[in-house]
Design a protein around this motif. Sequence first.
Motif, short mmCIF file in Angstrom:
data_model
loop_
_atom_site.label_atom_id
_atom_site.label_comp_id
_atom_site.label_asym_id
_atom_site.label_seq_id
_atom_site.Cartn_x
_atom_site.Cartn_y
_atom_site.Cartn_z
N SER A 128 0.83 -1.21 0.00
CA SER A 128 0.00 0.00 0.00
C SER A 128 0.86 1.26 0.00
N LYS A 129 1.96 1.19 0.74
CA LYS A 129 2.90 2.31 0.77
C LYS A 129 3.54 2.51 -0.61
N LYS A 130 3.94 1.42 -1.21
CA LYS A 130 4.58 1.46 -2.54
C LYS A 130 3.63 2.03 -3.59
N LYS A 131 2.34 1.68 -3.49
CA LYS A 131 1.34 2.16 -4.44
C LYS A 131 0.83 3.57 -4.12
N ASN A 132 1.36 4.16 -3.05
CA ASN A 132 0.93 5.50 -2.58
C ASN A 132 -0.53 5.55 -2.16
N TRP A 133 -1.04 4.42 -1.69
CA TRP A 133 -2.40 4.41 -1.15
C TRP A 133 -2.42 4.97 0.26
N ILE A 134 -1.26 4.90 0.91
CA ILE A 134 -1.11 5.47 2.26
C ILE A 134 0.06 6.44 2.20
N ASN A 135 -0.03 7.52 2.98
CA ASN A 135 1.07 8.51 2.95
C ASN A 135 1.57 8.83 4.33
#
Length: 135
Positions: A128-135
């Motif tokens: 999720s971090k890699k996909k920028n779903w979470i910041n």
Amino acid sequence: MTTTKPPVWFWIISILALIWNSMGVNQYLQQAYNTEAFKSMVSTEELEMISQLPTWYTAVFAIAVFAGALGCILLLLRKKLAYFVLLLSLISVLFQMGYITFSMNMANLMTPFIVIAAVLLVLFSKHSKKKNWIN
């Protein structure tokens, strides 16, 4: 850094993970407070073994379940801190399950599922971090 809108399955997994970890919090609280419901779920022999667990084990159990629940809440809030909190939960789960499996011989059918779920949540939060779903 901008975030990308996560897919629907991100929300489904995050909610299911929060429910899973909430069940862990409930289990911890029942065991810590030695409730009647908890005592009815385990045998007298198991209650005796549980009462002999060291204090550090109880602390690791608490960290595992509360960090897991907090990590899932952070996922739902789309915060990248979720990864680090879920990693802390995983490390705690490994100590907890390792101890009851190898030192106490108290592992049960749920033990591998608990470890697998913790690993998958860390991988999910990393993705999720890699996909920028979470910041």
